[in-house]
Design a protein around this motif. Sequence first.
Motif, short mmCIF file in Angstrom:
data_model
loop_
_atom_site.label_atom_id
_atom_site.label_comp_id
_atom_site.label_asym_id
_atom_site.label_seq_id
_atom_site.Cartn_x
_atom_site.Cartn_y
_atom_site.Cartn_z
N SER A 58 11.61 -6.11 -7.57
CA SER A 58 10.71 -5.29 -6.76
C SER A 58 9.31 -5.88 -6.78
CB SER A 58 10.68 -3.84 -7.27
OG SER A 58 10.19 -3.80 -8.60
N GLY A 72 5.82 -7.55 -4.61
CA GLY A 72 5.55 -8.53 -3.57
C GLY A 72 5.37 -9.93 -4.15
N ASP A 112 8.79 -8.96 0.40
CA ASP A 112 9.20 -7.90 -0.51
C ASP A 112 10.29 -8.48 -1.39
OD1 ASP A 112 10.25 -5.69 -1.80
OD2 ASP A 112 10.12 -4.40 -0.05
N ASP A 147 13.89 -7.78 -0.84
CA ASP A 147 14.56 -8.35 0.33
C ASP A 147 15.16 -9.72 0.06
OD1 ASP A 147 13.92 -6.13 1.83
OD2 ASP A 147 12.11 -7.03 2.71
#
Length: 217
Positions: free
Chosen positions: A138, A140, A149, A152
């Motif tokens: 998690s 950035g 992110d 992702d």
Amino acid sequence: MTKKIIILITTVLALASSKTMAIPIQGVENIIDNGGGSFTYIFDQGPGGSSFSDVKDSEGIFFQDGSSPLLTVQSLFSGGTPLDSRKVIQDWPAHGGMGLDGIGTDNLDPGEYLYFNFAQSVLLTNVTLNGDHTDSASGGISIAGWLHDAADIDGVGDSGALIQNLTGSNFKFTSSDFGGYIESVTINTTSVSEPATLGLMTLGLMMLGVARRFSRR
């Protein structure tokens, strides 16, 4: 006397340069040849999924296997002093990867960065992350200026594909509020050659046109 002074100065300069030209050490290589010029560098496991002891060095860690491009991971771009003298670490056990060791954790923590330097221009297509020895991540993380992110591209329900494929030989990974490791990177060496060739051809044609224009005057 002058000759002795010159020899002394030369010796001092040689010793100084030998200290600044330290060489990164070799990491534990698990590089998958995907075919078609594509390679995946996996940092949280040894060849065949084997385990290994942590590898860390303040000058960086390099990886190369077979025809894969040489990759060097460092905490600096070139020259200078490594970031706060922290050591780049290839962390084991599983769900580890590339991070920085020395202050706080051995993760890539907020505000920290790593440079992934390839020996040739490549297309960076995929990155997967680990969240401090967990599958999911998690926060950035910025990759060559593109903010992602971490969730992702952590490989959990996603392919690790980047927002945009990045071309170059040096990629800076900067954590904004991500805390974990870079598990793997996937690059392609063949898809970067055609644009370069087309660019050179276009430049050549433009120069030929200019030359013809001036020859008619």
